[in-house]
Scaffold this motif. Structure first.
Motif, PDB file in Angstrom:
ATOM      1  N   CYS A   1      11.556   5.701  -6.951  1.00  0.00           N
ATOM      2  CA  CYS A   1      10.231   5.824  -6.323  1.00  0.00           C
ATOM      3  C   CYS A   1      10.180   6.953  -5.287  1.00  0.00           C
ATOM      4  CB  CYS A   1       9.867   4.497  -5.651  1.00  0.00           C
ATOM      5  SG  CYS A   1       8.318   4.598  -4.749  1.00  0.00           S
ATOM      6  N   PRO A   2       9.296   7.941  -5.480  1.00  0.00           N
ATOM      7  CA  PRO A   2       9.213   9.032  -4.498  1.00  0.00           C
ATOM      8  C   PRO A   2       8.467   8.627  -3.230  1.00  0.00           C
ATOM      9  CG  PRO A   2       7.656   9.408  -6.287  1.00  0.00           C
ATOM     10  CD  PRO A   2       8.377   8.145  -6.614  1.00  0.00           C
ATOM     11  N   SER A   3       7.795   7.482  -3.250  1.00  0.00           N
ATOM     12  CA  SER A   3       6.991   7.076  -2.086  1.00  0.00           C
ATOM     13  C   SER A   3       7.733   6.093  -1.180  1.00  0.00           C
ATOM     14  CB  SER A   3       5.678   6.424  -2.557  1.00  0.00           C
ATOM     15  OG  SER A   3       4.980   7.315  -3.368  1.00  0.00           O
ATOM     16  N   GLY A   4       8.974   5.787  -1.513  1.00  0.00           N
ATOM     17  CA  GLY A   4       9.769   4.908  -0.642  1.00  0.00           C
ATOM     18  C   GLY A   4       9.261   3.472  -0.594  1.00  0.00           C
ATOM     19  N   VAL A   5       8.746   2.978  -1.712  1.00  0.00           N
ATOM     20  CA  VAL A   5       8.273   1.583  -1.737  1.00  0.00           C
ATOM     21  C   VAL A   5       9.457   0.626  -1.587  1.00  0.00           C
ATOM     22  CG1 VAL A   5       7.224  -0.195  -3.221  1.00  0.00           C
ATOM     23  CG2 VAL A   5       6.221   2.090  -3.114  1.00  0.00           C
ATOM     24  N   HIS A   6       9.327  -0.327  -0.661  1.00  0.00           N
ATOM     25  CA  HIS A   6      10.399  -1.318  -0.441  1.00  0.00           C
ATOM     26  C   HIS A   6      10.215  -2.468  -1.425  1.00  0.00           C
ATOM     27  CE1 HIS A   6      11.892   0.593   3.181  1.00  0.00           C
ATOM     28  NE2 HIS A   6      10.650   0.742   3.573  1.00  0.00           N
TER      29      HIS A   6
ATOM     30  N   PHE B   1       0.812  -1.224   0.000  1.00  0.00           N
ATOM     31  CA  PHE B   1       0.000   0.000   0.000  1.00  0.00           C
ATOM     32  C   PHE B   1       0.845   1.274   0.000  1.00  0.00           C
ATOM     33  CE2 PHE B   1      -2.719  -3.393   1.218  1.00  0.00           C
ATOM     34  CZ  PHE B   1      -3.896  -3.112   0.524  1.00  0.00           C
ATOM     35  N   ASP B   2       2.181   1.134   0.114  1.00  0.00           N
ATOM     36  CA  ASP B   2       3.041   2.318  -0.028  1.00  0.00           C
ATOM     37  C   ASP B   2       3.028   2.815  -1.465  1.00  0.00           C
ATOM     38  OD1 ASP B   2       3.743   2.143   2.613  1.00  0.00           O
ATOM     39  OD2 ASP B   2       5.629   1.083   2.254  1.00  0.00           O
ATOM     40  N   CYS B   3       2.717   1.915  -2.391  1.00  0.00           N
ATOM     41  CA  CYS B   3       2.719   2.291  -3.814  1.00  0.00           C
ATOM     42  C   CYS B   3       1.453   3.079  -4.135  1.00  0.00           C
ATOM     43  CB  CYS B   3       2.794   1.037  -4.686  1.00  0.00           C
ATOM     44  SG  CYS B   3       2.676   1.399  -6.450  1.00  0.00           S
ATOM     45  N   VAL B   4       1.663   4.286  -4.725  1.00  0.00           N
ATOM     46  CA  VAL B   4       0.515   5.122  -5.089  1.00  0.00           C
ATOM     47  C   VAL B   4       0.240   5.045  -6.604  1.00  0.00           C
ATOM     48  CG1 VAL B   4       0.785   6.677  -3.122  1.00  0.00           C
ATOM     49  CG2 VAL B   4       1.970   7.198  -5.264  1.00  0.00           C
ATOM     50  N   HIS B   5       0.916   4.092  -7.253  1.00  0.00           N
ATOM     51  CA  HIS B   5       0.684   3.804  -8.682  1.00  0.00           C
ATOM     52  C   HIS B   5       0.964   4.987  -9.598  1.00  0.00           C
ATOM     53  CE1 HIS B   5      -1.017   0.327  -6.828  1.00  0.00           C
ATOM     54  NE2 HIS B   5      -2.000   1.023  -6.271  1.00  0.00           N
ATOM     55  N   CYS B   6       1.935   5.818  -9.230  1.00  0.00           N
ATOM     56  CA  CYS B   6       2.237   6.997 -10.050  1.00  0.00           C
ATOM     57  C   CYS B   6       2.968   6.626 -11.339  1.00  0.00           C
ATOM     58  CB  CYS B   6       3.079   7.988  -9.245  1.00  0.00           C
ATOM     59  SG  CYS B   6       4.687   7.325  -8.756  1.00  0.00           S
ATOM     60  N   GLY B   7       3.679   5.507 -11.336  1.00  0.00           N
ATOM     61  CA  GLY B   7       4.382   5.067 -12.548  1.00  0.00           C
ATOM     62  C   GLY B   7       5.728   5.741 -12.768  1.00  0.00           C
ATOM     63  N   LEU B   8       6.200   6.544 -11.790  1.00  0.00           N
ATOM     64  CA  LEU B   8       7.477   7.247 -11.983  1.00  0.00           C
ATOM     65  C   LEU B   8       8.675   6.294 -12.027  1.00  0.00           C
ATOM     66  CD1 LEU B   8       6.890  10.357  -9.680  1.00  0.00           C
ATOM     67  CD2 LEU B   8       6.996  10.292 -12.184  1.00  0.00           C
ATOM     68  N   CYS B   9       8.453   5.063 -11.613  1.00  0.00           N
ATOM     69  CA  CYS B   9       9.537   4.074 -11.607  1.00  0.00           C
ATOM     70  C   CYS B   9       9.710   3.389 -12.966  1.00  0.00           C
ATOM     71  CB  CYS B   9       9.243   3.007 -10.549  1.00  0.00           C
ATOM     72  SG  CYS B   9       7.579   2.325 -10.720  1.00  0.00           S
TER      73      CYS B   9
ATOM     74  N   PRO C   1       7.642  -2.127 -12.426  1.00  0.00           N
ATOM     75  CA  PRO C   1       7.463  -2.281 -10.967  1.00  0.00           C
ATOM     76  C   PRO C   1       5.998  -2.135 -10.558  1.00  0.00           C
ATOM     77  CG  PRO C   1       9.257  -0.758 -11.482  1.00  0.00           C
ATOM     78  CD  PRO C   1       8.596  -1.073 -12.777  1.00  0.00           C
ATOM     79  N   ARG C   2       5.334  -1.112 -11.128  1.00  0.00           N
ATOM     80  CA  ARG C   2       3.929  -0.892 -10.766  1.00  0.00           C
ATOM     81  C   ARG C   2       3.079  -2.090 -11.166  1.00  0.00           C
ATOM     82  NH1 ARG C   2       1.036   4.246 -13.387  1.00  0.00           N
ATOM     83  NH2 ARG C   2       1.522   3.090 -15.294  1.00  0.00           N
ATOM     84  N   GLY C   3       3.328  -2.628 -12.345  1.00  0.00           N
ATOM     85  CA  GLY C   3       2.557  -3.792 -12.805  1.00  0.00           C
ATOM     86  C   GLY C   3       2.785  -4.989 -11.893  1.00  0.00           C
ATOM     87  N   ARG C   4       4.040  -5.181 -11.477  1.00  0.00           N
ATOM     88  CA  ARG C   4       4.330  -6.338 -10.610  1.00  0.00           C
ATOM     89  C   ARG C   4       3.714  -6.136  -9.230  1.00  0.00           C
ATOM     90  NH1 ARG C   4       9.803  -6.137 -13.350  1.00  0.00           N
ATOM     91  NH2 ARG C   4       9.652  -7.813 -14.885  1.00  0.00           N
ATOM     92  N   ILE C   5       3.659  -4.884  -8.779  1.00  0.00           N
ATOM     93  CA  ILE C   5       3.029  -4.630  -7.480  1.00  0.00           C
ATOM     94  C   ILE C   5       1.528  -4.931  -7.568  1.00  0.00           C
ATOM     95  CG2 ILE C   5       2.411  -2.755  -5.869  1.00  0.00           C
ATOM     96  CD1 ILE C   5       5.324  -1.703  -6.328  1.00  0.00           C
ATOM     97  N   TYR C   6       0.887  -4.535  -8.666  1.00  0.00           N
ATOM     98  CA  TYR C   6      -0.519  -4.896  -8.894  1.00  0.00           C
ATOM     99  C   TYR C   6      -0.684  -6.415  -8.866  1.00  0.00           C
ATOM    100  CZ  TYR C   6      -2.685  -0.462 -10.417  1.00  0.00           C
ATOM    101  OH  TYR C   6      -3.228   0.800 -10.474  1.00  0.00           O
TER     102      TYR C   6
HETATM  103  S1  SF4 Z   1       7.246   5.053  -8.319  1.00  0.00           S
HETATM  104 FE1  SF4 Z   1       6.792   4.003  -6.378  1.00  0.00          FE
HETATM  105  S2  SF4 Z   1       4.715   4.664  -5.877  1.00  0.00           S
HETATM  106 FE2  SF4 Z   1       5.025   5.142  -8.056  1.00  0.00          FE
HETATM  107  S3  SF4 Z   1       4.272   3.310  -9.152  1.00  0.00           S
HETATM  108 FE3  SF4 Z   1       6.462   3.006  -8.835  1.00  0.00          FE
HETATM  109  S4  SF4 Z   1       6.608   1.840  -6.928  1.00  0.00           S
HETATM  110 FE4  SF4 Z   1       4.534   2.714  -6.998  1.00  0.00          FE
END
Ligand code: SF4
Ligand code: SF4
Length: 425
Positions: free
Chosen positions: A85-90, A22-30, A47-52
């Motif tokens: 990642c600006p949200s610090g996703v581990h 839930f740290d991921c805000v799905h911004c896609g900046l990664c 990364p975002r796709g794999r987190i989904y």
């Molecule tokens: S940059 Fe971080 S918060 Fe944004 S989609 Fe990628 S992992 Fe998620």
């Protein structure tokens, strides 16, 4: 990916750290920092796709079928996404959990299983690797390695193609290692790793000699076990913890103030023992203490008073090994050290911190993606017209050197410790 018919039995909840998703805000900046997304342009390889994907698996919305496993397998674990990642996703912790889940819940095809088992049975054990390479060494001495490689099945051919020359290591050793340690000098131990001590031991020896020459008191580690990174990246958490416990004992007993590894992947694995053994009351304090002592070679050498340096005229480009740049956050120290050598000109390559495709044993298990990334890396290196590519991880060295060999390039790939030793001759 099939919608799930079963939910609870194949949930990653409790394996992958669900709350961290839930740290991921799905911004896609990664996305543009992710090598697999850059190659495939497929959201599920980002990364975002794999987190989904992990979240959907955790919540039982999809089954772990071949397709889902494939997108997770294709991740290099390079952690370029963590830096971006600006949200610090581990992300590193998430993918390690997901890999464990895949190993426990997914049956792979025969070839895939064979490759992974071979890697797991041989590479963490230096004696086994030496025994396996002994006949090949003889073949190489007779000048028959290219002929042998050409007639072997594709998979073995590709693996052998990545091996550096096996002849006795003729790389120079750093001078000045017998200088007396500085008064009150801190102690340092160099963890020799598993594959590195067989295929690139000069990097360990030169790290020790350079540190000793800089005035550190270097202590030896007995015994040295694999750091466990190969297992962590392939979903074998239980053996990774076995290796971690053995190393925590040995590193604690060494009494060293700082712990260094010539392989940045091993450094990061040791730096995360505190997290890996967090549920083991008998080990967690010692593991955290050990983890807090991990440093990188270049930072320790920069901390020491610099003596006069010989001139070494050459053009150098730096490849940032993923675990050094994204795991330990070290980028400037190796460059500063190189720039302090009279005559060295540093030329920055494009995307110096994009993974070369080595990624532990990834280039053995995912050769197509690994080769694509190696080609991109080699293109960027060749464009610099440097004499040397300097890096801090033996795996990257083998991967990049193999690609440059295939092209007949004159550019040499050298570990930082070996380069500094060479420059000091
Ligand atoms: S940059 Fe971080 S918060 Fe944004 S989609 Fe990628 S992992 Fe998620
Ligand atoms: S670890 Fe590397 S390959 Fe995997 S999602 Fe992150 S950036 Fe992409």
């Amino acid at each position: 990916m099939a919608a799930a018919s079963v939910t609870s039995s194949n949930s990653v909840r409790g394996v992958c750290d669900y709350d961290l998703l839930f740290d991921c805000v799905h911004c896609g900046l990664c996305a543009e920092a992710c090598p697999t997304y850059i190659v495939t342009r497929c959201e599920m390889d980002s990364p975002r796709g794999r987190i989904y994907l992990m979240k959907s698996l955790a919540e039982g919305c999809i089954d772990l079928d071949d397709d889902a496993a494939r997108h997770l397998d294709l991740c290099l674990g390079c952690r370029g996404c963590e830096t971006a990642c600006p949200s610090g996703v581990h992300y590193g912790r998430l993918i390690e959990g997901a890999r464990l889940f895949v190993e426990q819940n997914h049956r792979r095809g025969f070839v895939d299983r064979f490759k992974r088992r071979a890697v797991g049975a041989i590479f963490p054990y230096p004696r086994r690797l030496r025994m396996l390479l002994a006949p090949l060494k003889l073949v190489e001495r007779l000048g028959l390695r290219p002929a042998l490689t050409a007639v072997l099945p594709r998979m073995i051919h590709d693996w052998l193609d990545l091996l550096p020359p096996l002849e006795p290591d003729l790389r120079p050793l750093a001078r000045g290692a017998n200088s007396a340690p500085r008064t009150g000098a801190p102690t340092v131990v160099v963890h020799h790793g598993c594959v590195a001590q067989v295929l690139a031991n000069s990097e360990n020896l030169n790290s020790e000699r350079l540190l000793a020459a800089a005035g550190y008191r270097v202590v030896q580690l007995e015994p040295t076990s694999c750091c466990g990174a190969l297992d962590l990246h392939s979903g074998n958490g239980s053996r990774a913890r076995d290796f971690a416990r053995a190393n925590v004992r040995a590193l604690k007993n060494s009494g060293a103030d700082s712990i260094v590894s010539a392989a940045s992947g091993c450094s990061v694995a040791i730096a995360e023992y505190g997290e890996l053994l967090r549920d083991e009351p008998k080990f967690v304090d010692a593991a955290r203490a050990v983890s807090s002592k991990v440093r990188d070679l270049s930072s320790l050498l920069l901390d020491a008073p610099a003596g006069p340096k010989r001139e070494f005229r050459c053009r150098v480009t730096c490849h940032d090994a993923c675990h050094l740049a994204h795991g330990l956050g070290v980028r400037e120290a190796p460059r500063k050290l190189l720039a302090s050598i009279p005559g060295v000109t540093i030329i920055e390559m494009t995307q110096s911190d994009l993974c070369c495709g080595s990624a532990g044993s990834y280039n053995l298990t995912e050769p197509a993606m690994a080769r694509d990334l190696a080609r991109r890396k080699a293109d960027n290196i060749v464009a610099t017209d440097a004499d040397y590519v300097v890096l801090a991880n033996p795996g990257c060295e083998f991967q990049i050197a193999a690609e440059l060999r295939r092209r007949g390039s004159r550019i040499k790939v050298v570990h930082l410790a070996d380069f500094l030793a060479m420059a000091s001759q």
